[in-house]
Design an enzyme around this catalytic site. Structure first.
Site, PDB file in Angstrom:
ATOM      1  N   SER B  63       4.117  -8.861  -0.359  1.00  0.00           N
ATOM      2  CA  SER B  63       5.005  -7.929  -0.162  1.00  0.00           C
ATOM      3  C   SER B  63       5.068  -7.422   1.551  1.00  0.00           C
ATOM      4  O   SER B  63       5.827  -6.514   1.786  1.00  0.00           O
ATOM      5  CB  SER B  63       4.545  -6.393  -0.998  1.00  0.00           C
ATOM      6  OG  SER B  63       4.976  -6.818  -2.286  1.00  0.00           O
ATOM      7  N   LYS B  66       8.245  -7.547   3.148  1.00  0.00           N
ATOM      8  CA  LYS B  66       9.278  -6.849   2.743  1.00  0.00           C
ATOM      9  C   LYS B  66       9.833  -5.985   4.076  1.00  0.00           C
ATOM     10  O   LYS B  66      10.952  -5.684   4.193  1.00  0.00           O
ATOM     11  CB  LYS B  66       9.185  -5.832   1.607  1.00  0.00           C
ATOM     12  CG  LYS B  66       9.034  -6.538   0.084  1.00  0.00           C
ATOM     13  CD  LYS B  66       8.417  -5.483  -0.843  1.00  0.00           C
ATOM     14  CE  LYS B  66       8.618  -5.922  -2.263  1.00  0.00           C
ATOM     15  NZ  LYS B  66       7.530  -6.972  -2.587  1.00  0.00           N
ATOM     16  N   TYR B 188      13.696 -14.471  -2.428  1.00  0.00           N
ATOM     17  CA  TYR B 188      12.915 -13.524  -2.531  1.00  0.00           C
ATOM     18  C   TYR B 188      11.536 -13.969  -2.415  1.00  0.00           C
ATOM     19  O   TYR B 188      10.152 -13.818  -2.058  1.00  0.00           O
ATOM     20  CB  TYR B 188      13.211 -12.746  -3.512  1.00  0.00           C
ATOM     21  CG  TYR B 188      12.051 -11.659  -3.770  1.00  0.00           C
ATOM     22  CD1 TYR B 188      11.913 -10.398  -2.853  1.00  0.00           C
ATOM     23  CD2 TYR B 188      11.195 -11.648  -4.993  1.00  0.00           C
ATOM     24  CE1 TYR B 188      10.916  -9.451  -3.298  1.00  0.00           C
ATOM     25  CE2 TYR B 188      10.095 -10.584  -5.075  1.00  0.00           C
ATOM     26  CZ  TYR B 188      10.023  -9.725  -4.205  1.00  0.00           C
ATOM     27  OH  TYR B 188       9.109  -8.654  -4.489  1.00  0.00           O
ATOM     28  N   TYR B 239       2.925   1.075  -2.182  1.00  0.00           N
ATOM     29  CA  TYR B 239       3.115   1.406  -3.387  1.00  0.00           C
ATOM     30  C   TYR B 239       2.993   2.769  -3.925  1.00  0.00           C
ATOM     31  O   TYR B 239       3.324   3.503  -3.376  1.00  0.00           O
ATOM     32  CB  TYR B 239       2.152   0.357  -4.399  1.00  0.00           C
ATOM     33  CG  TYR B 239       2.238  -0.993  -3.876  1.00  0.00           C
ATOM     34  CD1 TYR B 239       3.318  -1.915  -4.161  1.00  0.00           C
ATOM     35  CD2 TYR B 239       0.954  -1.678  -3.643  1.00  0.00           C
ATOM     36  CE1 TYR B 239       3.492  -3.128  -3.542  1.00  0.00           C
ATOM     37  CE2 TYR B 239       0.969  -3.115  -3.004  1.00  0.00           C
ATOM     38  CZ  TYR B 239       2.232  -3.712  -3.003  1.00  0.00           C
ATOM     39  OH  TYR B 239       2.256  -5.135  -2.749  1.00  0.00           O
ATOM     40  N   VAL B 257       0.043  -8.071  -2.187  1.00  0.00           N
ATOM     41  CA  VAL B 257      -1.089  -8.248  -3.083  1.00  0.00           C
ATOM     42  C   VAL B 257      -1.888  -9.431  -2.855  1.00  0.00           C
ATOM     43  O   VAL B 257      -2.879  -9.884  -3.408  1.00  0.00           O
ATOM     44  CB  VAL B 257      -0.555  -8.287  -4.705  1.00  0.00           C
ATOM     45  CG1 VAL B 257       0.062  -6.943  -5.121  1.00  0.00           C
ATOM     46  CG2 VAL B 257       0.399  -9.641  -4.596  1.00  0.00           C
TER      47      VAL B 257
END
Lengths: 303, 303, 303, 303
Positions: B63, B66, B188, B239, B257
């Site tokens: 992530s 992102k 993605y 998160y 992660v």
């Protein structure tokens, strides 16, 4: 830095937004606020305070009081309060019961109503007089003994306080209230009903810009705790618009439905702004715009 | 500032936490990560980069990618993306469908999976090759042409991608996906599967510390947009622990992660840290601890 | 009992409600339905069937098919399906993801879309051809070999099936789908796209009034299982209006957004009604009114 | 029909389940109930009542009282109450605030706690004495003037009533409470604290089997309203297990955490069963089992 000149520019920039939005109407005592009022003040960490517009007119603190309650309870009681309230943004309208139920009576953070009730409950246990402790602090920091409760607002809050009562009893059902619920509610309503001006609020909040040091040079919070309170203001201080506020303004801030906002430029100054017209999420339209302009003009975002 | 000495101290401070937490196990390709690895790097805005531990070993971005997807789509497409994704913390575990349903297919922010799918979808429309655009950027900024996709991880993501497929189809049912869902998912998954080292990541993320300026001096984002991306990292980057991360570390950060975290000290440096053991919310235990120590030692929190 | 005379009275009673409500518009193929159509049929447990209005005109079964899928899977596979789907009313709009997430991929009941996908998935595993098994059954019970799929509707469902795809992939992420999601969706869409008349539907559903016995005297379900399917129809058969339907009509019933409803008077007869205008919860306005009148006139509520 | 023989068989069938489950422990006064008690009674519509086991021992009605409150308010006030409470199953644990918030203070049905508070509030407005009206009715129908409040239970409810207080204040914040919340709570707690035996309960509930006619032949509810109360019992009477209860037992029923259940066979008889061991959803384990056996043996399900 010529604060007054900057504030004059900011006021000119945002003048069209004064009067926009809707005055809070959930209690009668707030409905009569004049949407065309606007004031803004800056208190430098080294002492001077200046302002523009209605910066010396008192207004109802409402949820801005929550940041003082949190600071006072940490000062008096250390980390204890974090056993009973979280530190995460709520992702839900400010008085939602859903998350509270999902998380078994532990409010997400100290700036949603449920969390503020827990803080007030603890402050009451520690000081014996939660609302009095806050009033004393605000008077001392602002140097203004005229800062006071507005009993009309306090009584109006109590009369229309069913939702906060529901939150209080709900947390009591999860054993997260120490004092009788009606007593906690009373202190909470009176704290929210404190009236003070932008001038007084900027001075009172300046300890957060001074990394925990009070106006008289004594320390209220450790440097680390002051930093942490600022962090919580940034992530949780403006209801369900914390992301938006960080995006636009980029400062720790705490708003109230009376139209006031306290914002902190760590190491430099505390800003207080007031204008009663609110956006859909409960933040002052002209107030947010003014802080946005201030950080754009000065480049003083934390990012 | 002697970065290397600070990093050595940080490493010594947090050594007991290396190996704590649980390695991500939602896809087989990540399960084999060695929990005892730890690396940390600092890239100064003026160029030098240094590190400690396994700072040159590549790991899976997950992530952390992102934040680059968001920066690239803003660079290419301006404010458009904000029509399709919000800017508020989610207040829910990172891949929750509940809020997405409640808010009619508009993800809360670009750093939850649903929001990142929207960003990738738009980046795909704008560039024709979302994963390629990201890889090119990361190679250019890090100066390392060996930065690459890990096809084993990418295929493992795809095989276990039912939940992301659900998110994609759900948003498609709300007309919030422009390209075919399987194609968006593919880009993605490959973005998440890019492998790079702390050294490369710190260099690649340093444009956010330089207020939008790339390694070669050209501008990717306006100063204002760079500030805004940092704001979103701070409020939404870790998160459901964004409040906690702001409280402890006090810097904009984005975790993955795979155990990596990118953090920004605006105007000074970019930090990259990696250690595969995760806490219950999906953030690297030793990574967060190291950033916490770094800001404590340097006093470089934004608050 | 002179069924035909009763139906004539019912038709006269509810005539003003024909044309009320809104025709389903979520797929183009249903939008063209004529809101002024109305048909109703009664099939007695001993065989005769009669009707009024457009009782011999075919319409799209849509969710009424779910009750046949459930009966067929219980007949073929016994109690197994209850490991993968619950039996409680959903208390939420019929295609909600919230509850599904909260309950880890186990749909609340077999009549919400997610639950019906599980039933179809299992029926596919057991029979090798879920949609074919249903078509065969409906033709046999109605004695009408012209009952058939409507490929225009089936393809329209598939084209606009993103939300059902999201449900399917979501359950797959919880390991609650046995077959490939696209295959399950295809069988589900084709089952929903079966077209048949009130006459055929009343005959096809009459095994539930005969306590499990088919038209040819053979047994599909045990008496106990037939009773149980009726119970689930009553508590879950009409989306989020099951309580209202029980209150007004007082019979087990299953509705579809094509405007059809199947209702059962245990031991006596099966009723089928059709009129395309739907209320806000997706049930036929004139259809519910007609069943309400029928039970009032006959006194045949189960209560 | 030899009711006594059937009950003897039922008792023999379910004997192993007596003592299973957990006695309610949310208030101290219920914790002391003996889990090995079991009683069951049947009151025929024509008058005779018989029973087995501890069928003449009084127990705490708890939520079974809700069905009498509903019947009395409909008798006194007609359809008015439906403006303030819905008729749909809740799909959530019985005292959830989530749905209440989502639906703006209108409880889903009169048998969840929030809905029962609304019913009691209205009954209080209409009669001036909600708890007294209920006690009078229960004494008259059972012919037993010894039916009475248990003040120990009532006071224990009040002491541990924070959650119900939260519900009450929450609805008050949505203007869905007419009387002062503490007064509504008091009547509600005392209604729940009525103690009566299976014999008395079966007699008291028999008006629902007689389609609205009281023991003395006078009419409490119209035939239509009696049918409707039965429908609501079936869809909403057993907390979040209404689907399961309909599936297994197939009768309208209302349970309480004291271990009592009232069930109705329309046109034939009322059944009352009591055993304090509860399942995870708050229904008597042996009680549900006994009703299941009764309907299997007699074939008297409504389906």
């Amino acid at each position: 830095m010529d604060y007054h000149a900057i504030l004059e520019h900011v006021l000119a920039d945002i003048e069209p937004e004064i009067g926009c939005g809707r005055v809070a109407d959930y209690i009668p005592a707030l409905r009569s606020a004049d949407p065309d009022r606007f004031g803004m003040a800056v208190a430098d960490v080294d002492g001077p305070v200046t302002g523009v517009g209605d910066w010396e007119a008192p207004f109802s603190m409402q949820s801005v009081s929550k940041v003082f309650a949190l600071a006072l309870v940490i000062a008096a009681d250390g980390e204890q309060v974090w056993q009973r309230v979280g530190r995460e943004p709520s992702g839900n309208p400010f008085n939602s019961l859903v998350q509270l139920e999902h998380e078994r009576g532990i409010p997400r953070n100290p700036f949603i109503n449920a969390g503020a009730l827990v803080v007030t409950d603890r402050l009451l246990s520690v000081t014996g007089d939660a609302r009095g402790a806050m009033l004393d602090f605000l008077r001392a920091e602002s140097g203004n003994p005229a800062v006071d409760f507005d009993p009309v607002v306090a009584n109006s809050e109590a009369e229309h306080g069913a939702r906060n009562a529901a939150l209080g009893y709900f947390m009591a059902s999860h054993d997260n209230v120490e004092n009788p619920v009606p007593q906690v509610l009373e202190h909470y309503f009176w704290q929210c009903a404190i009236a003070m001006s932008c001038r007084d609020l900027a001075l009172a909040g300046c300890f957060l810009a001074r990394h925990g040091v009070r106006a008289d040079g004594s320390r209220l919070l450790t440097r680390s705790d002051a930093k942490r309170v600022n962090a919580i203001m940034l992530t949780c201080g403006t209801y369900d618009a914390a992301g938006e506020f960080a995006y636009r303004v980029g400062l720790p801030g705490k708003s109230g439905v009376g139209g006031g906002i306290l914002a902190i430029v760590p190491g430099r100054c505390a800003l207080a702004v007031w204008s009663p017209g609110l956006d859909a999420r409960g933040n002052s339209v002209a107030g947010v715009a003014a802080l946005d302009r201030f950080t754009t003009r000065t480049g003083w975002s934390v990012f």
